[in-house]
Design a protein around this motif. Structure first.
Motif, mmCIF file in Angstrom:
data_model
loop_
_atom_site.group_PDB
_atom_site.id
_atom_site.type_symbol
_atom_site.label_atom_id
_atom_site.label_comp_id
_atom_site.label_asym_id
_atom_site.label_seq_id
_atom_site.Cartn_x
_atom_site.Cartn_y
_atom_site.Cartn_z
ATOM 1 N N ALA A 92 0.856 -1.178 0.000
ATOM 2 C CA ALA A 92 0.000 0.000 0.000
ATOM 3 C C ALA A 92 0.893 1.230 0.000
ATOM 4 O O ALA A 92 1.900 1.274 0.711
ATOM 5 C CB ALA A 92 -0.915 -0.006 1.218
ATOM 6 N N GLU A 94 1.012 5.575 0.137
ATOM 7 C CA GLU A 94 0.281 6.783 0.477
ATOM 8 C C GLU A 94 1.237 7.952 0.534
ATOM 9 O O GLU A 94 2.420 7.794 0.877
ATOM 10 C CB GLU A 94 -0.453 6.625 1.812
ATOM 11 N N ALA A 95 0.734 9.127 0.182
ATOM 12 C CA ALA A 95 1.544 10.341 0.221
ATOM 13 C C ALA A 95 1.721 10.799 1.659
ATOM 14 O O ALA A 95 0.819 10.654 2.492
ATOM 15 C CB ALA A 95 0.891 11.436 -0.617
ATOM 16 N N ARG A 98 -1.414 14.996 2.647
ATOM 17 C CA ARG A 98 -2.685 14.780 1.974
ATOM 18 C C ARG A 98 -2.807 15.628 0.709
ATOM 19 O O ARG A 98 -3.456 15.229 -0.265
ATOM 20 C CB ARG A 98 -3.836 15.097 2.934
ATOM 21 N N GLU A 101 -1.844 13.882 -2.764
ATOM 22 C CA GLU A 101 -2.500 12.668 -3.252
ATOM 23 C C GLU A 101 -2.682 12.692 -4.770
ATOM 24 O O GLU A 101 -2.444 11.689 -5.455
ATOM 25 C CB GLU A 101 -3.859 12.500 -2.564
ATOM 26 N N GLN A 105 -0.936 10.105 -7.670
ATOM 27 C CA GLN A 105 -1.602 9.315 -8.714
ATOM 28 C C GLN A 105 -1.023 9.626 -10.085
ATOM 29 O O GLN A 105 -0.818 8.723 -10.911
ATOM 30 C CB GLN A 105 -3.106 9.583 -8.686
ATOM 31 N N SER A 120 -0.235 -0.113 -10.512
ATOM 32 C CA SER A 120 -0.952 0.391 -9.342
ATOM 33 C C SER A 120 -2.449 0.341 -9.610
ATOM 34 O O SER A 120 -2.884 0.421 -10.755
ATOM 35 C CB SER A 120 -0.516 1.824 -8.992
ATOM 36 N N PHE A 122 -6.468 1.073 -7.276
ATOM 37 C CA PHE A 122 -7.136 1.476 -6.039
ATOM 38 C C PHE A 122 -8.004 0.329 -5.557
ATOM 39 O O PHE A 122 -8.826 -0.198 -6.304
ATOM 40 C CB PHE A 122 -7.992 2.725 -6.268
ATOM 41 N N HIS A 127 -9.911 0.959 0.646
ATOM 42 C CA HIS A 127 -9.646 2.380 0.353
ATOM 43 C C HIS A 127 -8.147 2.670 0.381
ATOM 44 O O HIS A 127 -7.693 3.632 0.998
ATOM 45 C CB HIS A 127 -10.395 3.286 1.335
ATOM 46 N N GLU A 128 -7.388 1.810 -0.293
ATOM 47 C CA GLU A 128 -5.941 1.973 -0.376
ATOM 48 C C GLU A 128 -5.501 1.961 -1.835
ATOM 49 O O GLU A 128 -6.137 1.336 -2.676
ATOM 50 C CB GLU A 128 -5.214 0.841 0.356
ATOM 51 N N THR A 129 -4.405 2.655 -2.097
ATOM 52 C CA THR A 129 -3.744 2.560 -3.396
ATOM 53 C C THR A 129 -2.661 1.505 -3.293
ATOM 54 O O THR A 129 -1.768 1.601 -2.440
ATOM 55 C CB THR A 129 -3.145 3.903 -3.815
ATOM 56 N N ALA A 154 6.423 9.807 -0.583
ATOM 57 C CA ALA A 154 5.450 8.755 -0.296
ATOM 58 C C ALA A 154 6.101 7.680 0.558
ATOM 59 O O ALA A 154 7.321 7.614 0.700
ATOM 60 C CB ALA A 154 4.911 8.149 -1.598
#
Length: 326
Positions: A92, A94-95, A98, A101, A105, A120, A122, A127-129, A154
């Motif tokens: 997973a 995440e940045a 926030r 984000e 992507q 990659s 979603f 609710h994760e990338t 990230a």
């Protein structure tokens, strides 16, 4: 200089004096700007062009990406694509901020264009990338490129456990009634549905058992859409409900206030009311694992590998002693 694309010349001569060419893969014209031969950290721009066997580079291609073939429109050629290996690990991502984000992507999309082994997607349930690559070192390099090229810091972490969904284990029936009055034209929808469990893997089925016109025909599909929307959101923990059938067998309507949105809301309320009574059971994913003694596990460690699999509730389904695999 902008984005630089590297290519290999298979036939003919790519000349700086004739920069126009044709992308046979995407059926679009292309223009070769700043054609050069890479040499170490620099590039040789003194040569007149590229001959067969040369590795060349060109800047600012608009419609050309990895695995595309450039040729002439008069003699279009499309070479077989380069086979890339499938990703082996996933994390997973995440940045750190926030606000980054959207840039994250965009950066992942650009990295995939340049390196198709970086993928990659979603994951809607958690609710994760999720980012996938050939190894941890490969993904660490991708993080460095995100920071250097796109200014996005990230971090990676283990993805959350993703359940398949929930399955009904019992029958139940009940009512969904939506009524709203706001001074003018109101909203009214009323339906009775029956939920039944279905065989594993059969999916969702909707059965119309309305008789006597208690619900007009044009409103019955709205009940179906409402049930499906509520089932996708789930009953507990947000996991979707799968493998069940719904029968709508009764209801009522108002000649003025009833409409499709009212009966869709009635279907949602009916499912939310009845589904918890069906004893929903949580479904967990099952994974098939192949262990090869010749490649990764010595035969003397067979017992240990079996015990390790059973520690995760795994079971040895079959063994092929001839090739040392189970």
């Amino acid at each position: 200089m902008g984005e630089v694309s590297y290519f290999r010349t298979y036939s003919g001569i790519g000349r700086r004096t004739a920069p126009r060419c044709y992308n046979a893969t995407r059926d679009v014209p292309e223009k070769l700007k700043h054609l050069a031969i890479p040499q170490g950290q620099g590039a040789d721009r003194g040569r007149r062009g590229c001959i067969a066997g040369d590795i060349g580079c060109v800047a600012k291609l608009k419609n050309t990406h990895t695995n595309d073939t450039l040729s002439t429109r008069e003699h279009p050629v499309r070479l077989p694509p380069i086979p890339f290996p499938d990703p082996l690990v996933s994390f997973a991502i995440e940045a750190a901020a926030r606000a980054d984000e959207e840039k994250l992507q965009l950066g992942l999309h650009r990295l995939h264009d340049e390196d198709p082994t970086i993928q990659s997607h979603f994951e809607g349930e958690t609710h994760e990338t999720i980012v996938e690559g050939l190894g941890e070192r490969h993904l660490d390099m991708a993080l460095q490129r995100l920071k250097r090229q796109f200014g996005v810091k990230a971090k990676l972490r283990a993805p959350r456990h993703c359940h398949i969904g929930r399955r009904c284990s019992a029958h139940a029936e009940g009512q969904g009634r939506h009524k709203k009055q706001t001074g003018g034209k109101g909203q009214f929808g009323d339906c009775w549905i029956r939920i039944k469990p279905a065989p594993r893997g059969s999916g969702y089925a909707f059965v119309d058992k309305i008789s006597g016109g208690v619900i007009p025909r044009q409103y019955i599909p709205a009940v179906d859409r409402g049930v499906q929307e509520a089932a996708e959101r789930g009953v507990l923990a947000g996991y979707p409900v799968v493998d069940f059938s719904v029968e709508v067998f009764d209801g009522s309507y108002h000649s003025v206030d009833s409409n499709e949105s009212s009966f869709k809301m009635a279907g949602i309320l009916a499912f939310k009311t009845i589904a918890p009574k069906c004893r929903p059971a949580l479904l967990e994913p099952l994974m098939a694992v192949e262990v090869s003694h010749a490649r990764c596990v010595p035969r003397r460690c067979d017992g240990g590998s079996v015990r390790a699999a059973r520690a995760y509730r795994g079971d040895r389904a079959a063994a092929d002693e001839g090739v040392g695999r189970w």
